[in-house]
Write a protein that holds these residues in place. Structure first.
Motif, mmCIF file in Angstrom:
data_model
loop_
_atom_site.group_PDB
_atom_site.id
_atom_site.type_symbol
_atom_site.label_atom_id
_atom_site.label_comp_id
_atom_site.label_asym_id
_atom_site.label_seq_id
_atom_site.Cartn_x
_atom_site.Cartn_y
_atom_site.Cartn_z
ATOM 1 N N LYS A 2 0.833 -1.222 0.000
ATOM 2 C CA LYS A 2 0.000 0.000 0.000
ATOM 3 C C LYS A 2 0.864 1.267 0.000
ATOM 4 C CE LYS A 2 -2.125 -1.115 3.864
ATOM 5 N NZ LYS A 2 -1.482 -2.372 4.261
ATOM 6 N N THR A 3 1.830 1.303 0.932
ATOM 7 C CA THR A 3 2.666 2.508 1.023
ATOM 8 C C THR A 3 3.534 2.658 -0.220
ATOM 9 O OG1 THR A 3 2.656 2.278 3.400
ATOM 10 C CG2 THR A 3 4.340 3.701 2.494
ATOM 11 N N THR A 4 4.005 1.520 -0.730
ATOM 12 C CA THR A 4 4.825 1.565 -1.945
ATOM 13 C C THR A 4 4.027 2.204 -3.083
ATOM 14 O OG1 THR A 4 5.851 -0.461 -1.184
ATOM 15 C CG2 THR A 4 6.246 0.150 -3.472
ATOM 16 N N PHE A 5 2.758 1.855 -3.152
ATOM 17 C CA PHE A 5 1.869 2.409 -4.173
ATOM 18 C C PHE A 5 1.853 3.938 -4.082
ATOM 19 C CE2 PHE A 5 -2.566 3.804 -4.987
ATOM 20 C CZ PHE A 5 -2.685 3.441 -6.320
ATOM 21 N N SER A 52 2.703 19.721 -6.345
ATOM 22 C CA SER A 52 1.815 20.760 -5.817
ATOM 23 C C SER A 52 0.353 20.314 -5.875
ATOM 24 C CB SER A 52 2.025 22.071 -6.563
ATOM 25 O OG SER A 52 1.537 21.923 -7.882
ATOM 26 N N ILE A 53 0.040 19.278 -6.661
ATOM 27 C CA ILE A 53 -1.366 18.869 -6.698
ATOM 28 C C ILE A 53 -1.685 17.807 -5.638
ATOM 29 C CG2 ILE A 53 -1.715 19.513 -9.122
ATOM 30 C CD1 ILE A 53 -1.676 16.498 -9.773
ATOM 31 N N PHE A 54 -0.657 17.442 -4.841
ATOM 32 C CA PHE A 54 -0.892 16.426 -3.795
ATOM 33 C C PHE A 54 -0.704 16.976 -2.391
ATOM 34 C CE2 PHE A 54 0.431 13.894 -7.444
ATOM 35 C CZ PHE A 54 -0.565 12.937 -7.457
ATOM 36 N N SER A 55 -1.568 16.531 -1.514
ATOM 37 C CA SER A 55 -1.362 16.735 -0.078
ATOM 38 C C SER A 55 -1.234 15.339 0.500
ATOM 39 C CB SER A 55 -2.608 17.344 0.541
ATOM 40 O OG SER A 55 -2.514 18.700 0.593
ATOM 41 N N VAL A 56 -0.186 15.110 1.259
ATOM 42 C CA VAL A 56 -0.012 13.754 1.781
ATOM 43 C C VAL A 56 0.156 13.792 3.292
ATOM 44 C CG1 VAL A 56 1.273 11.591 1.509
ATOM 45 C CG2 VAL A 56 1.311 13.289 -0.324
ATOM 46 N N VAL A 57 -0.524 12.896 3.963
ATOM 47 C CA VAL A 57 -0.236 12.697 5.386
ATOM 48 C C VAL A 57 0.389 11.313 5.480
ATOM 49 C CG1 VAL A 57 -1.146 12.542 7.728
ATOM 50 C CG2 VAL A 57 -2.271 14.008 6.049
ATOM 51 N N PHE A 58 1.704 11.283 5.623
ATOM 52 C CA PHE A 58 2.366 9.984 5.749
ATOM 53 C C PHE A 58 2.164 9.450 7.152
ATOM 54 C CE2 PHE A 58 4.869 11.339 2.014
ATOM 55 C CZ PHE A 58 4.683 10.203 1.253
ATOM 56 N N GLN A 59 2.340 8.147 7.255
ATOM 57 C CA GLN A 59 2.170 7.501 8.549
ATOM 58 C C GLN A 59 3.132 8.094 9.575
ATOM 59 O OE1 GLN A 59 2.246 3.446 7.471
ATOM 60 N NE2 GLN A 59 1.414 2.800 9.420
ATOM 61 N N ASP A 60 4.385 8.264 9.157
ATOM 62 C CA ASP A 60 5.374 8.804 10.098
ATOM 63 C C ASP A 60 5.624 10.281 9.791
ATOM 64 O OD1 ASP A 60 6.434 8.218 7.715
ATOM 65 O OD2 ASP A 60 8.223 7.193 8.438
ATOM 66 N N PHE A 61 4.517 11.050 9.734
ATOM 67 C CA PHE A 61 4.607 12.483 9.450
ATOM 68 C C PHE A 61 5.407 13.187 10.557
ATOM 69 C CE2 PHE A 61 1.932 13.727 12.906
ATOM 70 C CZ PHE A 61 1.138 12.611 13.130
ATOM 71 N N GLN A 62 5.872 14.391 10.265
ATOM 72 C CA GLN A 62 6.646 15.165 11.241
ATOM 73 C C GLN A 62 5.958 16.482 11.518
ATOM 74 O OE1 GLN A 62 9.715 14.989 12.796
ATOM 75 N NE2 GLN A 62 9.799 12.806 12.325
ATOM 76 N N LEU A 63 5.774 16.801 12.789
ATOM 77 C CA LEU A 63 5.372 18.171 13.130
ATOM 78 C C LEU A 63 6.612 18.826 13.725
ATOM 79 C CD1 LEU A 63 1.881 17.671 14.798
ATOM 80 C CD2 LEU A 63 2.371 18.349 12.460
ATOM 81 N N PHE A 64 6.636 20.155 13.746
ATOM 82 C CA PHE A 64 7.842 20.838 14.216
ATOM 83 C C PHE A 64 7.553 21.668 15.457
ATOM 84 C CE2 PHE A 64 8.048 20.042 9.700
ATOM 85 C CZ PHE A 64 9.207 19.289 9.637
ATOM 86 N N ILE A 114 -5.713 14.421 -2.102
ATOM 87 C CA ILE A 114 -5.282 14.296 -0.709
ATOM 88 C C ILE A 114 -5.056 12.811 -0.428
ATOM 89 C CG2 ILE A 114 -7.688 14.394 0.127
ATOM 90 C CD1 ILE A 114 -6.482 15.849 2.599
ATOM 91 N N ILE A 115 -3.876 12.529 0.078
ATOM 92 C CA ILE A 115 -3.520 11.132 0.312
ATOM 93 C C ILE A 115 -3.302 10.924 1.799
ATOM 94 C CG2 ILE A 115 -1.795 9.350 -0.155
ATOM 95 C CD1 ILE A 115 -1.300 10.914 -2.803
ATOM 96 N N LEU A 116 -3.989 9.981 2.347
ATOM 97 C CA LEU A 116 -3.877 9.745 3.782
ATOM 98 C C LEU A 116 -3.392 8.313 4.014
ATOM 99 C CD1 LEU A 116 -7.346 11.291 4.659
ATOM 100 C CD2 LEU A 116 -5.154 12.433 4.695
ATOM 101 N N ASP A 117 -2.183 8.206 4.527
ATOM 102 C CA ASP A 117 -1.614 6.877 4.767
ATOM 103 C C ASP A 117 -1.926 6.493 6.214
ATOM 104 O OD1 ASP A 117 -0.200 4.575 4.798
ATOM 105 O OD2 ASP A 117 1.768 5.467 4.416
ATOM 106 N N GLU A 118 -2.808 5.566 6.391
ATOM 107 C CA GLU A 118 -3.247 5.134 7.735
ATOM 108 C C GLU A 118 -3.548 6.349 8.615
ATOM 109 O OE1 GLU A 118 -3.692 2.064 8.815
ATOM 110 O OE2 GLU A 118 -2.417 0.734 7.671
ATOM 111 N N PRO A 119 -4.449 7.220 8.178
ATOM 112 C CA PRO A 119 -4.630 8.476 8.915
ATOM 113 C C PRO A 119 -5.228 8.273 10.287
ATOM 114 C CG PRO A 119 -6.324 8.244 7.263
ATOM 115 C CD PRO A 119 -5.404 7.093 7.074
ATOM 116 N N THR A 120 -5.810 7.138 10.518
ATOM 117 C CA THR A 120 -6.481 6.962 11.802
ATOM 118 C C THR A 120 -5.717 6.040 12.734
ATOM 119 O OG1 THR A 120 -7.777 5.209 10.822
ATOM 120 C CG2 THR A 120 -8.770 7.389 10.846
#
Ligand code: ADP
Length: 614
Positions: free
Chosen positions: A408-411, A443-455, A530-536
């Motif tokens: 899934k993530t590879t996709f 620029s046409i994608f918004s992604v929330v990766f599983q291991d996203f980073q906040l600062f 908008i792409i959400l990788d395991e957002p929940t």
């Protein structure tokens, strides 16, 4: 050890200067000027002093002596002020230089092909270079220090030659002492002592470099155990629970032997021996010069004042020659490091070469198609994706489901062009995505990766991913992402700092809250996909329900690709693609897929249904 050709000795520093000038304009020039002033100063002082002594031992004109004395005081004062000001400017620029150089490395890391970031060989190359650069100042920093010194050497040699011409021209009347052969003899001694110095510096530099090579390796291990394991709270917890302090101690001991062992003692001894031998040669050459000057003065070739001038200038000349030799050794060292730096900076960027602009469509009529896409990760033989065919257009909600490791993530990584397909192609509006300019495409994608980073910035900046933000939009996105209630109790609202790294009033947030902020950040970007990788994954069941029941509202008219291994969260999607061992084995809506009781979806659904009442 690879040799550095003469051409490289010119070309490498030339490119180095260009880079330094780009990041710290004027720094080298300031350093050069400061050194030139400080190199000239003693010569002028010596010359004026010689004039004063000659005057005192000759005509004894008071006004002339006063003029010289005032001259020497004013000149030294002016030189001192100029030198100090220039050195201060240089020092300030130099302290900023390190940050710019760090940025240079960061820029390269961020712009290189994503597979190279995961390439162990390239990352090792980066780490080694980075350590040599910042711990020992090899390469570009060396160039910054060495260039002003080279100018000093140049000033020393040319000025002392000019000031000693008269020493050899002035006649004593004694045929032996007036013989020009003395020029050759003294030069021979000076150059010999210079050569000795060159050898000594060269040997000690190499020895030091050898030690630092070992040190860089052991430092990395120290760093891992002392900093990364003990100071990162999440790692430190692991260390405590699975007591790893024993392993740490053992490894540190092993490297301590490596660092302070017999080999190092030998290096230390040689590092002392070589300079000692070279200073002996310097002594011999100085004695030869003094004798020559004194004998000539004794035979009446010049006044007593000139003894001071010639002796000082000859010793400066010797210093100049010796430093020149030392610079040669320095040059070899920094050229070798510059070569390594440029090899790293020149790692080609093969992936992101497309130039097409993405058509900005008001109707948002974008569609993406995977056409028979297969993919193997670099240096692996197993296909992570096999013959994937799928098409989705704007407004559609596509769910990608499957067990862990099903691809899934590879996709998503292929869709975001972190990797290119091994076979097949991915099209955006019928055009291979490789042909688009990468920034435009992303620029046409918004992604929330599983291991996203906040600062550790304020909340608003985190959501907007920039220093400036639209307050109302930030609040709206946070509310959409389910952060509304929490926002109300944040002490400074969207101005509240996240985490306590930079602000003691910062707020620590939970994993679930962080995920909502990451979701709000994706919404703020306003991209059509908008792409959400395991957002929940980090959300509790209530928040999870909140997110997916309102998903239509959250995603609005964007295309959403929703990855999850929890099927319950995907029911609302128009289309569900079921991944299994890298292949899409089923597609359809939730209801359609459930009718196939022999299918994977049905199996997974029933397996999970016992944990979730849906
Ligand atoms: P999922 O997201 O469905 O859990 P992934 O797409 O992460 O699955 O992984 C698919 C396969 O690719 C797995 O077998 C995994 O081990 C492999 N894989 C994932 N990332 C890498 C990588 N960086 N290098 C090599 N293999 C990888």
């Amino acid at each position: 050890m690879n040799r550095i050709s003469i051409r490289e000795r010119i070309e490498l520093p030339k490119r180095g200067f260009k880079i330094i000038n780009h990041y710290c304009p004027g720094m080298v020039r300031t350093g050069v000027l400061a050194e030139a002033v400080s190199a000239m100063q003693p010569f002028v002082s010596v010359w004026i002093s010689a004039q004063i002594i000659n005057e005192l031992s000759g005509l004894r004109r008071v006004e002339t002596v006063v003029l010289y004395v005032v001259g020497i005081v004013l000149f030294n004062f002016a030189c001192y002020v100029l030198k100090t000001a220039l050195k201060e400017i240089f020092r300030k620029k130099e302290s900023e230089m390190w940050r710019w150089f760090e940025k240079m490395f960061a820029d390269k890391q961020m712009s290189m092909d994503f597979p190279d970031i995961e390439n162990a060989e390239i990352q090792h190359q980066h780490k080694k270079l980075f350590e040599h650069f910042f711990m020992f100042g090899y390469g570009l920093p060396q160039l910054v220090v060495s260039t002003p010194l080279l100018v000093r050497v140049f000033v020393n040699i040319t000025t002392s030659v000019a000031m000693t011409v008269s020493l050899f021209v002035s006649k004593t009347g004694n045929a032996l002492m007036d013989n020009p052969i003395w020029i050759a003899i003294l030069l021979f001694f000076i150059v010999l002592s210079g050569y000795g110095n060159y050898k000594a510096v060269n040997k000690t530099d190499l020895l030091f470099e050898k030690t630092t090579r070992n040190m860089a390796y052991s430092n990395r291990t120290f760093d891992f155990f002392t900093l990364r394991l003990s100071q990162k709270p999440e790692k430190a917890m692991d260390v405590r629970i699975y007591d790893q302090s024993g392993i740490a101690e053992k490894t540190i001991k092993k490297f301590s032997v490596f660092m302070g062992g017999k080999e190092e003692d030998k290096y230390d001894f040689l590092r002392t021996l070589y300079p000692a031998l070279s200073s002996l040669l310097v002594g011999v050459s100085n004695v030869a010069c003094y004798l020559f000057v004194v004998v000539k003065a004794f035979l009446g070739a010049f006044g007593i004042g000139n003894i001071v001038q010639y002796v000082s200038v000859l010793s400066k000349f010797g210093d100049g020659i010796r430093e020149l030799w030392a610079m040669l050794s320095d040059n070899t060292l920094y050229c070798r490091h510059l070569k390594r730096t440029f090899e790293y900076l020149d790692i080609p960027n093969k992936m992101y070469q497309g130039s097409l602009t993405v058509e900005k469509r008001d109707d948002n009529e974008y569609y993406v198609e995977f056409k028979n896409v297969s993919f193997k990760y670099p240096n692996t033989d197993i296909y992570a994706l096999r013959h994937v065919n799928v098409k989705f257009k704007v407004g559609e909600k596509l769910a990608v489901v499957g067990m862990n490791g099903s691809g899934k993530t590879t996709f998503i990584k292929l869709l975001c062009r972190l990797y290119d397909p091994t076979e097949g192609e991915i099209l955006l509006n019928g055009v291979n995505i490789k042909k688009y300019d990468y920034q435009e495409y992303m620029s046409i994608f918004s992604v929330v990766f599983q291991d996203f980073q906040l600062f550790s910035f304020i909340l608003g900046q985190n959501v907007a991913a920039s220093a400036e933000y639209d307050r109302e939009k930030v609040v709206a996105c946070l509310e959409k992402a389910g952060f509304g209630e929490r926002l109300e109790v944040m002490p400074k609202g969207v101005e509240t700092s996240l985490y306590k790294n930079f602000d003691s009033d910062g707020v620590e947030i939970s994993g679930g809250e962080a995920q909502k902020i990451a979701l709000a950040r994706a919404l703020y970007k306003d991209a059509p996909f908008i792409i959400l990788d395991e957002p929940t994954a980090a959300l509790d069941p209530v928040s999870e329900y909140e997110v997916y029941s309102k998903f239509d509202e959250i995603a609005g008219d964007r295309t959403a690709v929703y990855i999850s291994h929890r099927l319950a969260s995907c029911r609302f999607c128009d289309k569900i693609a079921v991944f299994h061992q890298g292949e899409i084995i089923q597609t359809g809506s939730h209801e359609e897929l459930l009718t196939d009781s022999g299918g994977k979806y049905y199996e997974l659904w029933n397996a999970q249904a016992q944990y979730y009442t849906v």
